[in-house]
Design an enzyme around this catalytic site. Structure first.
Site, mmCIF file in Angstrom:
data_model
loop_
_atom_site.group_PDB
_atom_site.id
_atom_site.type_symbol
_atom_site.label_atom_id
_atom_site.label_comp_id
_atom_site.label_asym_id
_atom_site.label_seq_id
_atom_site.Cartn_x
_atom_site.Cartn_y
_atom_site.Cartn_z
ATOM 1 N N HIS A 158 31.386 79.829 17.240
ATOM 2 C CA HIS A 158 32.351 80.718 16.576
ATOM 3 C C HIS A 158 33.438 81.198 17.534
ATOM 4 O O HIS A 158 34.575 81.429 17.119
ATOM 5 C CB HIS A 158 31.609 81.882 15.900
ATOM 6 C CG HIS A 158 30.727 81.412 14.768
ATOM 7 N ND1 HIS A 158 29.629 82.095 14.332
ATOM 8 C CD2 HIS A 158 30.797 80.285 13.997
ATOM 9 C CE1 HIS A 158 29.057 81.426 13.333
ATOM 10 N NE2 HIS A 158 29.744 80.322 13.120
ATOM 11 N N HIS A 211 30.065 71.566 6.450
ATOM 12 C CA HIS A 211 28.714 72.129 6.275
ATOM 13 C C HIS A 211 28.858 73.641 6.491
ATOM 14 O O HIS A 211 28.627 74.143 7.588
ATOM 15 C CB HIS A 211 27.743 71.543 7.291
ATOM 16 C CG HIS A 211 27.542 70.062 7.174
ATOM 17 N ND1 HIS A 211 28.502 69.151 7.532
ATOM 18 C CD2 HIS A 211 26.478 69.345 6.725
ATOM 19 C CE1 HIS A 211 28.045 67.922 7.317
ATOM 20 N NE2 HIS A 211 26.814 68.011 6.828
ATOM 21 N N SER A 241 31.039 80.594 9.900
ATOM 22 C CA SER A 241 32.314 79.946 10.249
ATOM 23 C C SER A 241 33.384 80.133 9.156
ATOM 24 O O SER A 241 34.564 80.335 9.487
ATOM 25 C CB SER A 241 32.104 78.465 10.575
ATOM 26 O OG SER A 241 31.335 77.822 9.575
ATOM 27 N N ASP A 243 28.029 66.276 -0.746
ATOM 28 C CA ASP A 243 27.573 65.787 0.547
ATOM 29 C C ASP A 243 28.711 65.899 1.563
ATOM 30 O O ASP A 243 29.757 65.272 1.404
ATOM 31 C CB ASP A 243 27.142 64.326 0.373
ATOM 32 C CG ASP A 243 26.496 63.791 1.637
ATOM 33 O OD1 ASP A 243 26.492 64.513 2.663
ATOM 34 O OD2 ASP A 243 25.997 62.656 1.602
ATOM 35 N N GLY A 244 28.490 66.701 2.590
ATOM 36 C CA GLY A 244 29.543 66.973 3.568
ATOM 37 C C GLY A 244 30.062 65.726 4.271
ATOM 38 O O GLY A 244 31.208 65.695 4.726
ATOM 39 N N ASP A 256 29.364 70.610 11.205
ATOM 40 C CA ASP A 256 28.297 71.475 11.731
ATOM 41 C C ASP A 256 27.018 71.304 10.891
ATOM 42 O O ASP A 256 26.573 72.242 10.215
ATOM 43 C CB ASP A 256 28.808 72.935 11.684
ATOM 44 C CG ASP A 256 27.815 73.913 12.272
ATOM 45 O OD1 ASP A 256 26.975 73.512 13.088
ATOM 46 O OD2 ASP A 256 27.889 75.107 11.889
#
Ligand SMILES: C[S@@+](CC[C@H](N)C(=O)[O-])C[C@H]1O[C@@H](n2cnc3c(N)ncnc32)[C@H](O)[C@@H]1O
Length: 285
Positions: free
Chosen positions: A18, A41, A99, A142-143, A163
């Protein structure tokens, strides 16, 4: 899908990730032109450190807690610390931003935020947390498909965060594929991968694959909490950054020694190096 980020929010890995994201967005927003942010994600965006999940692991007690309690941290992390302070009005640390919240607070009305979370319940919470935000688009798929589905964006400058939970063996490989796909679609994209540091052999393979990614530049920053190659689990974590803003390397060179001091005992180490350096062309007349 067993992984729930609520168990790990605010741990040393979140702190590193971060801070890097907050520095990149802070540097990019110094220019007026709009930017896009894609979080493949995303998690739920906001975590309660006193809820049963975070309390059960207590990981944040060795992550954000010692940093939050440190007097006079470097000015470079002020944007990150200010976000946490704004969530915790009484100055007692309870809420921690994911995030998406870091991006949301630092970005401007002209910027575009694209969030994706596949877990059905977490995706609903993410939507609830961001429902009033006009410049935010939220997906639940789905990322790994997002770079292909979303890029190129109309904004010429973009930050992509990859991520994943690293529940499956092939996720490092999928990270390299997503980074390569993003760079293929937007050569100037700033692509960030977060990864766990457990054993070195797996990572050497990952670094070698990244070197084949055709990214113009790739910076690697790692923070080791414990010695690597032991069985203690997460020994540290790292960030790969394709096309980092030019000041980022020098900023991380000053921040990582500070974070190592705050987050680790004598066993901590940090490292920054280039996996791909920009090739400068000098033409002689
Ligand atoms: C490490 S967490 C994300 C944390 C978040 N980026 C942050 O820094 O606050 C990984 C997230 O990915 C989600 N996830 C797992 N598999 C996924 C997939 N194939 N596509 C998209 N999201 C996925 C998990 O539910 C989890 O919320």
């Amino acid at each position: 899908m067993n992984y729930r980020h609520a168990f790990h929010a605010g741990n040393h890995a979140d702190v590193l990730k971060h801070i890097v994201i907050s520095r990149i967005i802070t540097l990019l927003t110094q220019k007026d032109t709009p930017i896009a942010y894609l979080d493949t994600h995303a998690g739920i965006g906001l975590y309660d450190l006193q809820a049963s999940e975070a309390s059960r692991t207590g990981e944040w007690l060795e992550g954000i807690k010692p940093l939050f309690d440190t007097p006079n941290p470097p000015a470079l992390i002020t944007p990150y610390i200010d976000i946490i302070k704004a969530l915790n009005i009484s100055n007692t640390l309870r809420y921690y931003p994911g995030s998406p919240t870091i991006a949301k607070v630092l970005m401007r009305p002209q910027d575009h935020i694209i969030l994706n979370e596949k877990h059905p319940e977490d995706s609903l919470v993410l939507k609830k947390n961001f429902k009033h935000d006009g410049n935010t688009t939220i997906h639940c798929q789905d990322g790994w498909l997002l770079p292909k589905a979303v890029l190129p964006t109309k904004e010429k400058r973009i930050v992509v965060l990859i991520d994943p939970p690293f529940e499956q063996e092939n996720e490092l490989e999928l990270c390299v594929k997503s980074l390569t796909e993003s760079i293929k679609r937007m050569r100037q994209a700033i692509v960030i991968i977060w990864y766990p540091i457990k054993d070195q052999k797996t990572l050497n393979h990952f670094y070698n694959s990244l070197k084949q990614s055709n990214a113009p530049k790739l910076l690697k920053a790692e923070l080791m909490i414990k010695p690597t190659d032991n069985d203690l689990g997460l020994n540290g974590s790292g960030m790969i950054i394709a096309n980092p803003p030019w000041k980022l390397e020098s900023e991380l060179l000053s921040l990582l020694p500070f974070l190592t001091n705050v987050l680790t005992e004598d066993t901590g180490k940090w490292q920054i190096n280039w996996l791909i350096e920009e090739v400068s062309t000098v033409t002689k007349k």
